[in-house]
Design an enzyme around this catalytic site. Structure first.
Site, PDB file in Angstrom:
ATOM      1  N   CYS A   1       2.519  -2.754  -1.265  1.00  0.00           N
ATOM      2  CA  CYS A   1       2.103  -2.384   0.088  1.00  0.00           C
ATOM      3  C   CYS A   1       2.279  -3.622   0.976  1.00  0.00           C
ATOM      4  O   CYS A   1       3.086  -4.494   0.666  1.00  0.00           O
ATOM      5  CB  CYS A   1       0.688  -1.805   0.122  1.00  0.00           C
TER       6      CYS A   1
ATOM      7  N   ARG B   1      -4.054  -0.572  -0.456  1.00  0.00           N
ATOM      8  CA  ARG B   1      -3.413   0.538  -1.156  1.00  0.00           C
ATOM      9  C   ARG B   1      -2.842   0.152  -2.513  1.00  0.00           C
ATOM     10  O   ARG B   1      -3.094   0.840  -3.508  1.00  0.00           O
ATOM     11  CB  ARG B   1      -2.315   1.147  -0.277  1.00  0.00           C
TER      12      ARG B   1
ATOM     13  N   ASP C   1      18.418  14.797   0.923  1.00  0.00           N
ATOM     14  CA  ASP C   1      19.520  14.539   1.848  1.00  0.00           C
ATOM     15  C   ASP C   1      19.057  14.012   3.195  1.00  0.00           C
ATOM     16  O   ASP C   1      19.651  13.074   3.733  1.00  0.00           O
ATOM     17  CB  ASP C   1      20.349  15.812   2.042  1.00  0.00           C
TER      18      ASP C   1
END
Length: 192
Positions: free
Chosen positions: A7, A13, A117
């Site tokens: 992080c 986190r 994609d």
């Protein structure tokens, strides 16, 4: 399997992800080593008070300290899981050799270990725009329009940053992280 969570400052986190993953993997009997680091961390900072509280409430040791991301971390890791797309970009920009093993946590568990994609197209366009900016070229308005469209279509990849928030903000981030970690453990178990 050696997993590195990344992080920003390695105080909120990624240490929660490290502690939670270590605990979940142990309970599931999954063999894995885990560490965490930050793209803008200072070595030795204590993890945030709320991150420590969340881990301690679950009986997980919270005596971690921050670590700045190094080439040694990159070489050690088999898999690098970041908390946001911007962390992923920072890792890959600094360590291009890590591109094939670096994902956001949510991207890795939700898209089967690869980008979809729209996310790939978004990353490609951002790279092109950054190159134009670095070369002093004007970025066409069309590029910004394409980027907004790709961002709308791309899956959510970021874990919200609780930094500076209340304990409930950290708990929400921990729940988001834990949900992805449970999927990660199931995925790793299926790969064994």
């Amino acid at each position: 399997m050696r997993i590195l969570f990344v992080c920003t400052g390695n105080t909120c986190r990624s240490p929660m992800a490290e502690g939670l993953f270590r605990d979940l993997a142990r309970k599931e009997g999954l063999e894995a080593e885990v560490r965490s680091a930050g793209v803008a961390a200072f070595d030795g900072d204590r993890i945030s008070r709320h991150s420590a509280t969340i881990l301690e409430q679950r009986g997980i040791p919270a005596d971690m300290s921050s670590s700045a991301l190094t080439k040694e971390h990159i070489a050690w890791a088999d898999l690098i899981l970041t908390m946001t797309l911007s962390h992923k970009r920072a890792v890959v920009q600094r360590h291009p050799d890590a591109i094939d093993k670096t994902y956001t946590l949510r991207e890795y568990v939700e898209q089967g270990g690869g980008s979809d994609d729209a996310l790939q197209a978004q990353e490609q366009l951002i790279a092109e725009m950054e190159l134009k900016r670095a070369l002093g070229q004007t970025i066409p308005a069309d590029d910004y329009s394409k980027l907004r469209d790709l961002q709308r279509r791309a899956p959510e990849t970021d874990i919200a940053d609780p930094f500076g928030g209340s304990l409930s903000t950290y708990q929400a981030a921990a729940q988001e992280i834990e949900a992805s970690l449970r999927k990660l453990i199931a995925k790793l178990r299926n790969q064994q």
